[in-house]
Design a protein around this motif. Structure first.
Motif, PDB file in Angstrom:
ATOM      1  N   PRO A  47       0.831  -1.208   0.000  1.00 13.20           N
ATOM      2  CA  PRO A  47       0.000   0.000   0.000  1.00 13.20           C
ATOM      3  C   PRO A  47       0.863   1.255   0.000  1.00 13.20           C
ATOM      4  N   GLN A  48       0.293   2.308  -0.523  1.00 15.02           N
ATOM      5  CA  GLN A  48       0.983   3.587  -0.543  1.00 15.02           C
ATOM      6  C   GLN A  48       1.020   4.151   0.870  1.00 15.02           C
ATOM      7  N   PRO A  49       2.138   4.707   1.303  1.00 14.88           N
ATOM      8  CA  PRO A  49       2.195   5.271   2.653  1.00 14.88           C
ATOM      9  C   PRO A  49       1.266   6.481   2.760  1.00 14.88           C
ATOM     10  N   VAL A  50       0.571   6.562   3.871  1.00 15.23           N
ATOM     11  CA  VAL A  50      -0.370   7.650   4.109  1.00 15.23           C
ATOM     12  C   VAL A  50       0.310   8.667   5.008  1.00 15.23           C
ATOM     13  N   HIS A  51       0.333   9.910   4.562  1.00 19.30           N
ATOM     14  CA  HIS A  51       0.959  10.973   5.334  1.00 19.30           C
ATOM     15  C   HIS A  51      -0.114  11.714   6.101  1.00 19.30           C
ATOM     16  N   HIS A  52       0.035  11.781   7.421  1.00 14.10           N
ATOM     17  CA  HIS A  52      -0.908  12.484   8.276  1.00 14.10           C
ATOM     18  C   HIS A  52      -0.208  13.721   8.838  1.00 14.10           C
ATOM     19  N   PRO A  53      -0.426  14.893   8.241  1.00 17.01           N
ATOM     20  CA  PRO A  53       0.289  16.083   8.704  1.00 17.01           C
ATOM     21  C   PRO A  53      -0.107  16.500  10.113  1.00 17.01           C
ATOM     22  N   MET A  88     -12.680   4.059  19.832  1.00 14.33           N
ATOM     23  CA  MET A  88     -11.323   4.609  19.695  1.00 14.33           C
ATOM     24  C   MET A  88     -10.353   3.546  19.197  1.00 14.33           C
ATOM     25  N   ALA A  89     -10.465   2.332  19.714  1.00 13.96           N
ATOM     26  CA  ALA A  89      -9.575   1.258  19.276  1.00 13.96           C
ATOM     27  C   ALA A  89      -9.812   0.891  17.821  1.00 13.96           C
ATOM     28  N   ILE A  90     -11.072   0.881  17.401  1.00 11.36           N
ATOM     29  CA  ILE A  90     -11.391   0.555  16.005  1.00 11.36           C
ATOM     30  C   ILE A  90     -10.864   1.629  15.066  1.00 11.36           C
ATOM     31  N   HIS A  93      -7.132   1.243  14.779  1.00 12.23           N
ATOM     32  CA  HIS A  93      -6.753   0.074  13.983  1.00 12.23           C
ATOM     33  C   HIS A  93      -7.009   0.304  12.499  1.00 12.23           C
ATOM     34  N   GLN A  94      -8.164   0.861  12.154  1.00  8.57           N
ATOM     35  CA  GLN A  94      -8.523   1.057  10.757  1.00  8.57           C
ATOM     36  C   GLN A  94      -7.643   2.098  10.071  1.00  8.57           C
ATOM     37  N   THR A  95      -7.251   3.142  10.796  1.00  6.63           N
ATOM     38  CA  THR A  95      -6.436   4.187  10.182  1.00  6.63           C
ATOM     39  C   THR A  95      -4.950   3.874  10.249  1.00  6.63           C
ATOM     40  N   PRO A  98      -1.334   5.189  15.702  1.00  8.32           N
ATOM     41  CA  PRO A  98      -1.330   4.749  17.103  1.00  8.32           C
ATOM     42  C   PRO A  98      -2.318   5.570  17.925  1.00  8.32           C
ATOM     43  N   LEU A  99      -2.904   4.913  18.919  1.00  6.45           N
ATOM     44  CA  LEU A  99      -3.923   5.552  19.747  1.00  6.45           C
ATOM     45  C   LEU A  99      -3.373   6.767  20.473  1.00  6.45           C
ATOM     46  N   GLU A 100      -2.079   6.754  20.763  1.00  6.24           N
ATOM     47  CA  GLU A 100      -1.470   7.878  21.474  1.00  6.24           C
ATOM     48  C   GLU A 100      -1.424   9.141  20.612  1.00  6.24           C
ATOM     49  N   GLN A 101      -1.491   8.982  19.297  1.00  8.97           N
ATOM     50  CA  GLN A 101      -1.410  10.137  18.405  1.00  8.97           C
ATOM     51  C   GLN A 101      -2.784  10.675  18.005  1.00  8.97           C
TER      52      GLN A 101
END
Length: 110
Positions: A47-53, A88-90, A93-95, A98-101
Protein backbone atom coordinates in the motif's frame (compact mmCIF):
# COMPACT_ATOMS: atom_id res chain seq x y z
CA UNK A 1 -26.22 -28.25 -44.48
CA UNK A 2 -26.85 -31.70 -43.21
CA UNK A 3 -28.67 -33.93 -45.63
CA UNK A 4 -30.28 -36.34 -43.21
CA UNK A 5 -30.03 -37.30 -39.58
CA UNK A 6 -26.72 -37.65 -37.80
CA UNK A 7 -25.36 -41.07 -37.13
CA UNK A 8 -24.47 -42.26 -33.66
CA UNK A 9 -20.73 -41.61 -34.14
CA UNK A 10 -21.33 -38.12 -35.53
CA UNK A 11 -23.65 -37.25 -32.62
CA UNK A 12 -21.02 -38.41 -30.11
CA UNK A 13 -18.35 -36.32 -31.83
CA UNK A 14 -20.56 -33.20 -31.70
CA UNK A 15 -21.32 -33.78 -28.00
CA UNK A 16 -17.64 -34.45 -27.22
CA UNK A 17 -16.51 -31.30 -29.03
CA UNK A 18 -19.13 -29.30 -27.07
CA UNK A 19 -17.78 -30.69 -23.76
CA UNK A 20 -14.20 -29.90 -24.79
CA UNK A 21 -15.07 -26.33 -25.73
CA UNK A 22 -16.96 -25.77 -22.46
CA UNK A 23 -14.11 -27.11 -20.32
CA UNK A 24 -11.51 -25.12 -22.26
CA UNK A 25 -13.48 -21.93 -21.63
CA UNK A 26 -13.82 -22.81 -17.93
CA UNK A 27 -10.05 -23.37 -17.71
CA UNK A 28 -9.45 -20.04 -19.45
CA UNK A 29 -11.75 -18.22 -17.01
CA UNK A 30 -10.10 -19.96 -14.05
CA UNK A 31 -6.67 -18.81 -15.25
CA UNK A 32 -7.92 -15.27 -15.79
CA UNK A 33 -9.41 -15.13 -12.28
CA UNK A 34 -6.17 -16.52 -10.83
CA UNK A 35 -4.05 -13.87 -12.58
CA UNK A 36 -6.34 -11.01 -11.53
CA UNK A 37 -6.51 -12.18 -7.89
CA UNK A 38 -2.73 -12.44 -7.68
CA UNK A 39 -2.34 -8.97 -9.18
CA UNK A 40 -4.78 -7.51 -6.67
CA UNK A 41 -3.07 -9.33 -3.79
CA UNK A 42 0.25 -7.87 -4.94
CA UNK A 43 -1.19 -4.37 -4.95
CA UNK A 44 -2.68 -4.84 -1.47
CA UNK A 45 0.67 -6.04 -0.09
CA UNK A 46 2.37 -2.79 -1.10
CA UNK A 47 0.00 0.00 0.00
CA UNK A 48 0.98 3.59 -0.54
CA UNK A 49 2.20 5.27 2.65
CA UNK A 50 -0.37 7.65 4.11
CA UNK A 51 0.96 10.97 5.33
CA UNK A 52 -0.91 12.48 8.28
CA UNK A 53 0.29 16.08 8.70
CA UNK A 54 -1.74 16.59 11.90
CA UNK A 55 -0.04 13.67 13.63
CA UNK A 56 3.34 15.22 14.49
CA UNK A 57 5.75 13.16 16.55
CA UNK A 58 6.06 14.28 20.13
CA UNK A 59 9.31 15.64 21.51
CA UNK A 60 11.51 12.97 23.10
CA UNK A 61 12.27 13.09 26.82
CA UNK A 62 15.78 13.02 28.22
CA UNK A 63 15.72 9.18 28.39
CA UNK A 64 14.67 8.90 24.70
CA UNK A 65 11.02 7.92 25.34
CA UNK A 66 8.34 10.05 23.63
CA UNK A 67 6.40 12.41 25.86
CA UNK A 68 2.87 11.33 26.76
CA UNK A 69 0.20 13.64 25.33
CA UNK A 70 -1.89 15.62 27.77
CA UNK A 71 -5.15 13.90 28.62
CA UNK A 72 -8.01 15.66 26.88
CA UNK A 73 -11.49 14.91 28.23
CA UNK A 74 -13.77 13.33 25.65
CA UNK A 75 -17.38 14.45 25.55
CA UNK A 76 -19.55 11.31 25.45
CA UNK A 77 -23.11 11.76 24.19
CA UNK A 78 -25.26 8.63 24.35
CA UNK A 79 -22.25 6.31 24.65
CA UNK A 80 -20.76 4.72 27.75
CA UNK A 81 -17.03 4.53 28.43
CA UNK A 82 -16.67 0.91 27.21
CA UNK A 83 -18.31 1.71 23.87
CA UNK A 84 -16.15 4.84 23.52
CA UNK A 85 -13.00 2.80 24.18
CA UNK A 86 -14.05 0.28 21.53
CA UNK A 87 -14.72 3.04 19.01
CA UNK A 88 -11.32 4.61 19.69
CA UNK A 89 -9.57 1.26 19.28
CA UNK A 90 -11.39 0.56 16.00
CA UNK A 91 -10.53 3.99 14.59
CA UNK A 92 -6.90 3.52 15.58
CA UNK A 93 -6.75 0.07 13.98
CA UNK A 94 -8.52 1.06 10.76
CA UNK A 95 -6.44 4.19 10.18
CA UNK A 96 -3.14 2.65 11.30
CA UNK A 97 -2.46 5.63 13.56
CA UNK A 98 -1.33 4.75 17.10
CA UNK A 99 -3.92 5.55 19.75
CA UNK A 100 -1.47 7.88 21.47
CA UNK A 101 -1.41 10.14 18.40
CA UNK A 102 -5.19 10.42 18.01
CA UNK A 103 -7.21 13.14 19.76
CA UNK A 104 -10.91 12.51 20.33
CA UNK A 105 -12.94 15.57 21.31
CA UNK A 106 -16.39 14.00 21.37
CA UNK A 107 -18.14 10.72 20.57
CA UNK A 108 -21.86 10.89 19.90
CA UNK A 109 -24.33 8.06 19.22
CA UNK A 110 -26.38 8.63 16.09
Amino acid sequence: MVHGSLGMLDALMVALSGFVIVFLMLALLWGLILVISRAIAGIERHPQPVHHPAAAPSAPLSNGAPAAPAAVPVALEGVDELQAACIMAIVSHQTGIPLEQLVFRSIKAL
